[in-house]
Design an enzyme around this catalytic site. Structure first.
Site, PDB file in Angstrom:
ATOM      1  CG  ASP A   1       4.588 -34.216   7.320  1.00 34.61           C
ATOM      2  OD1 ASP A   1       5.692 -33.715   7.572  1.00 34.61           O
ATOM      3  OD2 ASP A   1       3.817 -34.659   8.201  1.00 34.61           O
TER       4      ASP A   1
ATOM      5  CE  LYS B   1       7.210 -31.623  13.602  1.00 37.34           C
ATOM      6  NZ  LYS B   1       6.357 -32.805  13.479  1.00 37.34           N
TER       7      LYS B   1
ATOM      8  CD  GLN C   1       4.191 -34.950  15.783  1.00 37.62           C
ATOM      9  OE1 GLN C   1       4.422 -33.851  15.320  1.00 37.62           O
ATOM     10  NE2 GLN C   1       5.056 -35.950  15.720  1.00 37.62           N
TER      11      GLN C   1
END
Lengths: 374, 374
Positions: free
Chosen positions: A201, A134, A178
């Protein structure tokens, strides 16, 4: 004993014995240690059971008999006549180029650079790899990347403190925790602490609620299902009025994918671990999105001629010919699918690259919204 | 001209011409003024078109030719062999009795009486009737009922002020804003102002998001879809593993009904105005929940033998034999459904009485939660 168990199984269960979908079940029997075989045989195809990689781990740690060296044919990237390969790498490259241009335009116009903060807790190698990827992706498009890496034994309060800091930091436009978190933490509490305006997200229930409701707009659409729909759009595949089947109902992929398809006027059925005769329902679909994590579960005979297949599954299966000892396959048996589908995503190189591209896009959207930049 | 238009229509559109599902289309032609007929003919069966009652209003206000006096046969409450009538009146009575007992137990134990506040704006007769019925229902189970009735030309700020007052009032455990609001108000702003802990309607996107997500629990489930599922539960109809079709995708009924069925492990398909061949899909369903507001839309031939039908539609159709000049029918042709279904809700007397019972239940749940009363 394995044969007896196999013969009492339905054809649905049988396919789990094969990791090349073209191989026969008798071949498959030779591929798996008996313990592993039994576990597969009693598993409903759509249950989120152990993946084959976990099966391998079980095998090696339990000192089960060694696996015979059988060659797994690689998923061919050739297709049946007129079948289109939906190239996620190419599309995600195109999207990243667009993001790069927009990030640059924004910086020049108002001096703002979008920023993504990632919180990683613990020492899981896979998580560390995802976070590294990422970070690299952010750099490649000019997005600022911030990261905090906390020890496995950190407290929930420490994580919440960092989230709170990023919530208040005007240079951060997106926050990503995460997953999975260490088991002593309450994942729901942690995720709920992320400000909804920075929830790139898209997993906040308020976002999901807005996604489900007609006339409402979510602030962010979850990255993987958003990537699936983007692949359809960019390949000119119409969704309106189509029969769509989503396989799997996870909060992260299946459920939001179904909501997105319905927002685009598809007639959607969600097939899951409790569905009877999944193949009958899947066979009716013009569009299939599969997200169950079961290697080669969807066979060619389950697919309507001309259907479009978006395969979210990324499943490792043993492959002694590969330097890593395994290779990745989707939920859909690619070699069979290309013979009947009109378009299909390969694994890897289909949905995978789209997820990070959508994360970058969500971060850009967030920065633009916060600064009223059109 | 009407005939020509009719002959070019599919059989799906044709059924809208009939308000008794047993009558023929030629009979139907005689029932409707030409303008009205045209409007029906060009309407997809699942679009939220004008109801027949609105059609009548149009007719009378436009001084169209008077309707012929045709007798509409009443929906028979007899059923086919072994078909069970799902009696919403009886179930809702049972639930209200349970609520009465709980309200009384709570009052005795901790001195708290649940309170429901209703905000009514404007002079719509139907809204006034709904509010009156809710008030009566509250009284019947011992729930305190508070009400504010604002003039049609009130400002949004006035409504928000009252919501804020009820949000802060500890004697109020549920707040309900009667819809529709006058057109000069922003419905979304007003509904969002209700504290989620008092959103007994369950329409807040945070509630809907939690309903959609596995592992999350909504604070309140929207009343009508909750009533549908309660009817299935109390009649011992299992949902797990069943094929369910929800007809209609409204925020108030269809969408949350689909989410509820999926939470109970049904395999759910949502059929809507853009669905091609809805009858084919509906015919596969073990459980049908219809919420489209189209009289007698679902015909007997669309129903699988043994299916269970929950009919949310409450559609007025002309009936000169009724003192009111109309009668109520569902979305499903009852006379035909009872010949094939294993269980069916009548209209009226099916889902209707359940909605208010679930509102009372949600108010009780809210009061219990706020006072930690088990």
């Amino acid at each position: 004993m394995a044969s007896a168990a196999a013969s009492s199984c339905s054809s649905i269960s049988m396919m789990f014995l094969t990791h090349s979908c073209a191989s026969t079940s008798s071949t498959a029997h030779r591929l798996l240690p008996p313990g592993c075989l039994r576990r597969r045989l009693h598993c409903h195809p759509l249950q989120r059971g152990p993946t084959y990689l976990r099966c391998l781990t079980f095998h090696s740690s339990a000192a089960a008999p060694s696996l015979p060296h059988v060659v797994f044919p690689h998923a061919s990237l050739t297709t049946g006549t007129n079948t289109k390969v939906i190239d996620g790498k190419a599309v995600s490259k195109q999207i990243r180029d667009e993001i790069t241009a927009e990030v640059s335009r924004m910086k020049e116009a108002i001096g703002v650079i979008p920023g993504l903060a990632v919180i990683l807790v613990g020492d899981r190698k896979d998580s560390a790899t995802y976070v590294r990827n990422k970070k690299k992706a952010c750099e490649s498009v000019g997005i600022n990347s911030l990261e905090v890496h906390l020890a496995e034994d950190s407290t929930e309060e420490e994580v919440l403190k960092h989230i709170s800091g990023y919530n208040d930091d005007p240079s951060v436009h997106g926050i990503l925790v995460q997953l999975p978190l260490p088991s002593h933490m309450n994942e729901q509490n942690v995720l709920n602490a992320v400000r909804i305006e920075k929830d790139v997200d898209g997993f906040h229930p308020l976002n999901i609620g807005r996604l489900a409701m007609r006339g409402r707009e979510p602030l962010f659409v979850p990255c993987t299902p958003k990537g699936c729909i983007e692949l359809l759009h960019r390949h000119g595949i119409s969704i309106k009025g189509k029969r769509a089947v989503v396989i799997g109902r996870s909060n992260i992929v299946g459920m939001p994918a179904a909501l997105l398809l319905q927002r685009e006027d598809a007639t959607v059925t969600v097939v899951h671990s409790r569905t009877n005769n999944p193949e009958e329902i899947i066979k009716q679909a013009d569009i299939i999105i599969s997200a169950v994590g079961q290697p080669n579960m969807v066979r060619g005979s389950w697919i309507k001629t001309g259907a479009v297949i978006i395969d979210v599954g990324i499943n490792p299966v043993e492959d002694p010919n590969s330097p890593r000892g395994y290779r990745l396959v989707g939920d859909v048996c690619y070699e069979e699918a290309v013979e009947v589908a009109s378009a299909v995503t390969p694994v890897p190189g289909g949905v995978g690259p789209m997820t990070i591209a959508m994360l970058l896009q969500n971060t850009l959207i967030s920065a633009k919204r916060m600064h009223n930049f059109e």
